[in-house]
Design an enzyme around this catalytic site. Structure first.
Site, short mmCIF file in Angstrom:
data_model
loop_
_atom_site.label_atom_id
_atom_site.label_comp_id
_atom_site.label_asym_id
_atom_site.label_seq_id
_atom_site.Cartn_x
_atom_site.Cartn_y
_atom_site.Cartn_z
N GLU A 127 157.04 34.63 -64.88
CA GLU A 127 156.55 33.65 -63.91
C GLU A 127 156.38 32.27 -64.55
O GLU A 127 156.08 32.16 -65.73
CB GLU A 127 155.23 34.09 -63.28
CG GLU A 127 154.30 34.89 -64.16
CD GLU A 127 153.15 35.51 -63.36
OE1 GLU A 127 152.14 34.82 -63.24
OE2 GLU A 127 153.29 36.65 -62.88
N LYS A 129 154.87 28.97 -65.94
CA LYS A 129 153.54 28.66 -66.46
C LYS A 129 153.14 27.32 -65.86
O LYS A 129 153.67 26.27 -66.22
CB LYS A 129 153.57 28.59 -67.99
CG LYS A 129 152.19 28.37 -68.58
CD LYS A 129 152.22 28.58 -70.09
CE LYS A 129 150.85 28.52 -70.70
NZ LYS A 129 150.19 27.22 -70.53
N ASP A 131 151.19 24.00 -65.07
CA ASP A 131 150.40 23.11 -65.93
C ASP A 131 149.23 22.53 -65.15
O ASP A 131 149.27 21.42 -64.64
CB ASP A 131 151.31 21.99 -66.45
CG ASP A 131 150.76 21.39 -67.74
OD1 ASP A 131 149.75 21.91 -68.25
OD2 ASP A 131 151.35 20.42 -68.22
N TYR A 240 147.69 34.21 -59.71
CA TYR A 240 148.62 34.98 -60.55
C TYR A 240 147.98 36.06 -61.41
O TYR A 240 148.65 36.71 -62.20
CB TYR A 240 149.42 34.05 -61.46
CG TYR A 240 148.58 33.12 -62.32
CD1 TYR A 240 147.72 33.62 -63.28
CD2 TYR A 240 148.68 31.74 -62.17
CE1 TYR A 240 146.94 32.78 -64.06
CE2 TYR A 240 147.91 30.88 -62.94
CZ TYR A 240 147.05 31.41 -63.88
OH TYR A 240 146.29 30.59 -64.65
N LYS A 328 157.15 28.75 -74.28
CA LYS A 328 157.00 27.33 -73.98
C LYS A 328 158.35 26.61 -73.97
O LYS A 328 159.23 26.90 -74.80
CB LYS A 328 156.10 26.67 -75.03
CG LYS A 328 154.67 27.21 -75.06
CD LYS A 328 153.89 26.81 -73.86
CE LYS A 328 152.69 25.92 -74.04
NZ LYS A 328 151.99 25.71 -75.22
N CYS A 421 141.12 -2.77 -95.09
CA CYS A 421 140.81 -2.46 -93.70
C CYS A 421 141.13 -3.67 -92.82
O CYS A 421 140.66 -4.77 -93.09
CB CYS A 421 139.33 -2.10 -93.57
SG CYS A 421 138.80 -1.92 -91.86
N CYS A 424 137.50 -5.01 -91.28
CA CYS A 424 136.43 -5.65 -92.06
C CYS A 424 136.92 -6.19 -93.41
O CYS A 424 136.17 -6.87 -94.10
CB CYS A 424 135.28 -4.67 -92.28
SG CYS A 424 135.67 -3.37 -93.46
N CYS A 439 138.82 3.21 -94.96
CA CYS A 439 138.09 1.96 -95.22
C CYS A 439 136.80 2.33 -95.95
O CYS A 439 136.12 3.29 -95.60
CB CYS A 439 137.78 1.29 -93.88
SG CYS A 439 136.48 0.07 -93.99
N CYS A 445 131.41 -1.89 -91.54
CA CYS A 445 132.69 -2.12 -90.86
C CYS A 445 132.46 -1.92 -89.37
O CYS A 445 132.08 -0.84 -88.92
CB CYS A 445 133.75 -1.16 -91.37
SG CYS A 445 135.28 -1.20 -90.41
S1 IVH Z 1 148.15 34.66 -67.03
C1 IVH Z 1 144.93 36.83 -69.67
N1 IVH Z 1 149.98 33.37 -65.68
O1 IVH Z 1 148.09 29.31 -69.03
C2 IVH Z 1 145.82 35.68 -69.41
N2 IVH Z 1 148.44 32.09 -66.97
O2 IVH Z 1 147.84 29.44 -71.95
C3 IVH Z 1 145.82 35.27 -68.00
N3 IVH Z 1 148.76 29.67 -66.80
O3 IVH Z 1 144.68 30.03 -69.18
C4 IVH Z 1 146.69 34.12 -67.76
N4 IVH Z 1 150.44 29.73 -65.39
O4 IVH Z 1 145.53 28.56 -67.25
C5 IVH Z 1 148.93 33.26 -66.52
N5 IVH Z 1 151.61 32.36 -64.39
C6 IVH Z 1 150.59 32.25 -65.22
C7 IVH Z 1 150.10 31.01 -65.66
C8 IVH Z 1 149.03 30.96 -66.55
C9 IVH Z 1 149.63 28.95 -66.07
C10 IVH Z 1 147.75 29.09 -67.69
C11 IVH Z 1 146.36 29.64 -67.52
C12 IVH Z 1 146.02 30.22 -68.86
C13 IVH Z 1 146.91 29.45 -69.76
C14 IVH Z 1 147.17 30.20 -71.04
#
Ligand code: IVH
Length: 699
Positions: A127, A129, A131, A240, A328, A421, A424, A439, A445
């Site tokens: 799924e 991730k 942001d 999720y 990532k 610095c 100062c 510094c 300073c």
């Molecule tokens: S599962 C036990 N699923 O990523 C872990 N997290 O780096 C439960 N996040 O704290 C998280 N999309 O804020 C999960 N599809 C997704 C996500 C997701 C974004 C975030 C979430 C988590 C962070 C971890």
């Protein structure tokens, strides 16, 4: 040039302890900046590299992992102002993967842990991730009850009123009649790219501050104490994950997501079921290709073991589940002109080079500054003013320079790092073996003194509302506040001065002046941890401040101990968990300066004059599990779990799992076909337990 890190296997225990402590402090500070103040201090890849290094050291020296306070928490402690809600089940973070090899290794680890063959079927869900910010929603008898942010993982901020500003289509007020009596549903609150741009346009028109990106905008909107402001912002929610539930809801994560959809939640449409690593990686590429066209920001793809029973068996390791990983995306990059390199002076006197760039759009954010970290970094990257450079940003962190673009006209000369610095004029020195030049002006300073004041009033230190950067600057310039104690005398001084009254200055007024004095009075009593952190001693981040406070208990005790003979004070400091000689030296250096001691005493006096004091710190509590601190040996074949699983569960309860039986062993857990270890236990009179007896003991 900075030296490559020593491989963890070659570190001595002493070196490991020092490096581990420093990394843990640094990461704790970054976590606080990221989660607590929604203002990241370092780029994601720098953060991730530090975390990987910490994990590598902990893998080699597990005793350090047990001591690491970071392993007990995720993110920053909830901010004051909101009520606090304890999560029924902790909210954890995810481990990261950066390459296909990392993903293969993740799959292999899962299989090893579960005792599954390489070719045994094992289903995953992939799924996007999202942001944004994670949120925990509690439903009772089908009705929405409350919402909390992640906070430190154990408890978060009560943002129920803010969540209630989301429409029914994003936050269902009632689940179907098939919902269990109690269920925690987790997901991500985010702001779409379109809503973010519209919000920034409104902010700009109103002369208000602009948000750097959708995540910051979502954070700023969700964490509004006044829900009316949140109501004017458009937030969205993808569900999720599951927290606590009074009855099972599904057998697989996939089916769980189906239930969420049926209950009216938005579940991301790109989520897919996968049967192999190859399929996971194909989804990663596909989602990555469409990233720019999505209406919201994502920073990777999360892979989760589909079966909830297997998830339960896999469990957690410190701060993240074994059954999931976040793959990532690589950082986003762009090229632009490096117009100048300016030197900033921080609160500890560190000279930090900052790159001024011709503004450029990097993945949707206009970037005009980037950090260059230190003089070695400039040399390592070989960049010159006038070069065309590659800038990158990952997530919402400070952008950084990758290097000069080959084949473009180059700047004329190498950058010469100043030896004095720029603020100062005092000498700036770089001690042997360190990368930072500092510094030597100390509090004379202006840059350092001002930065220290800013730190002193900041959110995780004294948290004085109404004393932001601008006001500190103002009070400094007017010579009204030049040291922390003066903040607590501000009201008195203001009353005594008929000519220079704060309320008469533009932008202040009677009401905001009164409010400021109120919030200063409210902070005249302060916990020892925050007090120590607020002093801004080099290398004393929040985690270290907390350890110092818990060790010494009271300010008087700490101050006295730091005055005793240097040797003795050093020995006591380094006896504290995760405080190495380097940090200890910085603490002692602080106390060695007369003006620091005087400033500290004066501060306490000023607080007392307002009826306040520095509060005692709470003591550390002992662990409650029946096997905490016990040495355990597993031998023979276990039937309900694999060996790694047994070890992980025991360690999670605080037990120490060892390989061989000795007089110091507390329990030997004997499985089928056990050999010499069971006999050895009998001979030494060590307690032996069957697998079932062990399970009964740990509950
Ligand atoms: S599962 C036990 N699923 O990523 C872990 N997290 O780096 C439960 N996040 O704290 C998280 N999309 O804020 C999960 N599809 C997704 C996500 C997701 C974004 C975030 C979430 C988590 C962070 C971890």
């Amino acid at each position: 040039m900075s030296r490559p890190p020593i491989p963890p296997d070659s570190l001595t225990p002493f070196e490991a302890r020092i490096e581990h402590g420093e990394l843990a402090d640094k990461i704790a500070r970054w976590d606080t900046a990221y989660h607590g103040a929604d203002a990241p201090e370092v780029p994601d890849d720098v953060y991730d590299a530090a975390r990987q290094r910490l994990l590598a050291i902990e893998a080699r020296f597990p005793e350090l992992a047990a001591k690491n306070p970071l392993n007990a928490r995720v993110g920053a402690a909830p901010a004051e102002g909101f009520g606090t809600i304890a999560h029924r089940i902790p909210m954890l973070s995810l481990d990261n993967a950066f390459s296909p090899e990392d993903v293969t290794e993740f799959d292999a680890k899962v299989r090893r842990f579960l005792g599954l063959a390489d070719d045994a079927p094992l289903g995953y869900v992939a799924e996007p991730k999202i942001d944004g910010l994670s949120i925990n929603l509690l439903y009772q008898d089908g009705a929405f009850v409350r919402a909390a942010t992640r906070g430190d993982g154990a408890a978060g901020e009560d943002v129920t009123a803010n969540l209630l500003t989301l429409p029914e289509g994003e936050l269902p007020r009632r689940l179907g009649t098939d919902a269990p009596a109690l269920i925690e549903i987790r997901g991500e609150v985010y702001m779409s790219k379109a809503d973010f741009l519209a919000l920034n346009a409104r902010q700009e028109a109103a002369g208000d501050k602009l948000f750097a990106n959708p995540r910051n905008a979502a954070a700023g909107s969700l964490r509004q104490l006044d829900a009316k402001i949140t109501a004017g912002r458009r937030l969205s929610l993808f569900a999720y994950a599951m927290g606590d539930a009074s009855a099972p809801v599904a057998a697989s994560h996939w089916d769980y997501l189906e239930r969420l959809r049926a209950w009216g939640f938005q579940v991301n449409p790109l989520i897919q079921r996968c049967a192999s690593v190859t399929e996971l990686l194909a989804v990663f590429d596909r989602i990555g290709d469409h990233r720019a066209q999505l209406g919201y920001d994502i920073d990777g793809v999360v892979y989760k073991v589909d079966s909830l029973e297997l998830q339960r068996r896999l469990g957690f390791v410190s701060r993240s589940p074994r059954w999931a990983i976040a793959h990532k995306f690589p950082a986003e990059q762009a090229t632009t002109l490096l117009e100048a390199i300016e030197i900033q002076v921080g609160r500890t006197g560190a000279l930090t080079p900052v790159a001024r760039l011709t503004p450029v759009n990097v993945g949707g954010v206009v970037v005009s500054n980037a950090t260059l970290h230190n003089e070695d970094e400039i040399a390592r990257k070989g960049v010159r003013v006038g070069d065309t450079v590659i800038v990158q940003r990952a997530g919402d962190v400070i952008p950084q320079i990758v290097g000069a673009v080959a084949g473009k006209p180059r700047g004329a000369a190498d950058f010469v790092f100043p030896q004095t610095c720029p603020v100062c004029g005092a000498h700036a020195v770089r001690p042997e073996g360190e990368v930072i030049r500092r510094c030597t002006g100390g509090l004379t300073c202006a840059a350092q003194a001002k930065e220290r004041l800013r730190h002193f009033v900041s959110r995780n230190a004294f948290d004085i509302e109404g004393l932001g950067e601008k006001n500190i600057e103002f009070l400094w310039d007017k010579e009204m506040v030049r040291a922390p104690a003066a903040i607590f005398r501000l009201e008195e001084a203001d009353r005594a001065s008929p000519l220079q009254k704060l309320e008469n200055f533009e932008g202040w007024g009677k009401r905001s002046t009164e409010k400021l004095f109120d919030s200063i009075r409210a902070r005249a009593t302060m916990g020892l941890e925050r007090f120590i952190y607020g002093l801004g001693i080099r290398q004393v981040g929040e985690a270290t401040a907390k350890r110092l406070a818990r060790h010494y208990g009271t300010l008087e005790h700490w101050r006295d101990a730091m005055q005793s003979g240097n040797e003795e004070a050093l020995a006591e400091l380094t006896s504290i968990e995760d405080i190495g000689p380097a940090v200890a030296k910085d603490v002692l250096d602080f106390f060695a300066e007369d003006h620091n001691r005087a400033a500290l005493d004066d501060l306490v006096k000023a607080m007392q004059a307002l009826g306040g004091r520095v509060e005692e710190a709470k003591r550390i509590e002992a662990s409650a599990s029946a096997v905490a601190g016990k040495a355990v040996v597993f031998t023979g074949t276990l039937t309900t779990m694999t060996r790694p699983e047994a070890k992980a569960r025991a360690e999670a309860l605080g037990a120490k799992v060892v390989g061989s039986v000795s007089k110091k062993t507390d329990y030997v857990v004997v499985g089928a076909d056990a050999g010499s270890k069971a006999a050895e236990a009998a001979k030494l009179g060590v307690v032996t337990l069957s697998e079932q007896e062990w399970l009964d003991l740990i509950g």
